[in-house]
Design a protein around this motif. Structure first.
Motif, PDB file in Angstrom:
ATOM      1  N   LEU A  44       0.831  -1.206   0.000  1.00  0.00           N
ATOM      2  CA  LEU A  44       0.000   0.000   0.000  1.00  0.00           C
ATOM      3  C   LEU A  44       0.870   1.264   0.000  1.00  0.00           C
ATOM      4  O   LEU A  44       1.862   1.342   0.739  1.00  0.00           O
ATOM      5  CB  LEU A  44      -0.895   0.019   1.244  1.00  0.00           C
ATOM      6  CG  LEU A  44      -1.819  -1.197   1.421  1.00  0.00           C
ATOM      7  CD1 LEU A  44      -2.491  -1.157   2.794  1.00  0.00           C
ATOM      8  CD2 LEU A  44      -2.869  -1.211   0.318  1.00  0.00           C
ATOM      9  N   ALA A  46       3.117   2.646  -1.783  1.00  0.00           N
ATOM     10  CA  ALA A  46       4.552   2.661  -2.087  1.00  0.00           C
ATOM     11  C   ALA A  46       4.712   2.883  -3.580  1.00  0.00           C
ATOM     12  O   ALA A  46       3.961   2.340  -4.393  1.00  0.00           O
ATOM     13  CB  ALA A  46       5.203   1.344  -1.678  1.00  0.00           C
ATOM     14  N   ASP A  48       7.554   2.203  -5.272  1.00  0.00           N
ATOM     15  CA  ASP A  48       8.530   1.310  -5.887  1.00  0.00           C
ATOM     16  C   ASP A  48       8.052  -0.121  -6.060  1.00  0.00           C
ATOM     17  O   ASP A  48       8.560  -0.836  -6.926  1.00  0.00           O
ATOM     18  CB  ASP A  48       9.865   1.344  -5.131  1.00  0.00           C
ATOM     19  CG  ASP A  48       9.702   1.321  -3.628  1.00  0.00           C
ATOM     20  OD1 ASP A  48       8.554   1.239  -3.141  1.00  0.00           O
ATOM     21  OD2 ASP A  48      10.727   1.378  -2.919  1.00  0.00           O
ATOM     22  N   PHE A  49       7.091  -0.555  -5.250  1.00  0.00           N
ATOM     23  CA  PHE A  49       6.636  -1.944  -5.324  1.00  0.00           C
ATOM     24  C   PHE A  49       5.116  -2.023  -5.207  1.00  0.00           C
ATOM     25  O   PHE A  49       4.497  -1.222  -4.509  1.00  0.00           O
ATOM     26  CB  PHE A  49       7.286  -2.769  -4.207  1.00  0.00           C
ATOM     27  CG  PHE A  49       8.786  -2.720  -4.219  1.00  0.00           C
ATOM     28  CD1 PHE A  49       9.503  -3.270  -5.280  1.00  0.00           C
ATOM     29  CD2 PHE A  49       9.498  -2.100  -3.204  1.00  0.00           C
ATOM     30  CE1 PHE A  49      10.883  -3.209  -5.318  1.00  0.00           C
ATOM     31  CE2 PHE A  49      10.882  -2.031  -3.230  1.00  0.00           C
ATOM     32  CZ  PHE A  49      11.581  -2.589  -4.287  1.00  0.00           C
TER      33      PHE A  49
END
Lengths: 96, 96
Positions: A44, A46, A48-49
């Protein structure tokens, strides 16, 4: 206990069939000996991922067994390497 | 369910009394309403963070209640801000 987590972002579009197929295929990792508490998670808030897998191993021997298991190495070669754009592994062990 | 994790590195030396006191004090976070499965973890093989806390909330309402709880805000002001050198929050929710 060692908790192994890997956060990742796929090369596929969000909501695509290719994304769903990757996640479905990865469920088989839960069946590799030594893997407990396998979970597929959405990351949640983020940038980058997008996703993460989490699994627990009783000890380093169990973890090593997973890493070297042919179902794992095949998944890495056939799905992970071609389909994952970026990832970070974070492993933990309980304190105290 | 929302799994809230925060990875961090303290300003204190590894093995110091100050480090132990911080971690001991932080155990009280587990008693804040809404917090389940609270765990203190050591981060393995990472250069940027040494420790992590992990906790689960039933939903966003429970999470918000924790964030705004006076025991949490006091911990952040009195211990977290002065004693933590770097941190990253990563939150997850189960897929499917």
């Amino acid at each position: 206990m060692i908790r192994h987590t890997v956060l990742f972002r796929l090369r596929h579009d969000a909501g695509s069939e290719a994304e769903a197929a990757f996640l479905e295929n990865a469920l088989a990792l839960a069946n590799i000996p030594g893997v407990t508490n396998f979970a597929q998670l959405r990351v949640l808030d983020a940038e980058d991922f997008d996703y993460a897998f989490s699994m627990d191993f009783a000890d380093q021997v169990a973890y090593d067994g997973y890493n070297g298991h042919p179902d794992h190495t095949a998944f890495v070669a056939d799905r992970w390497v071609p389909e994952v754009a970026a990832f970070r592994e974070i492993d933990y062990t309980p304190l105290g």
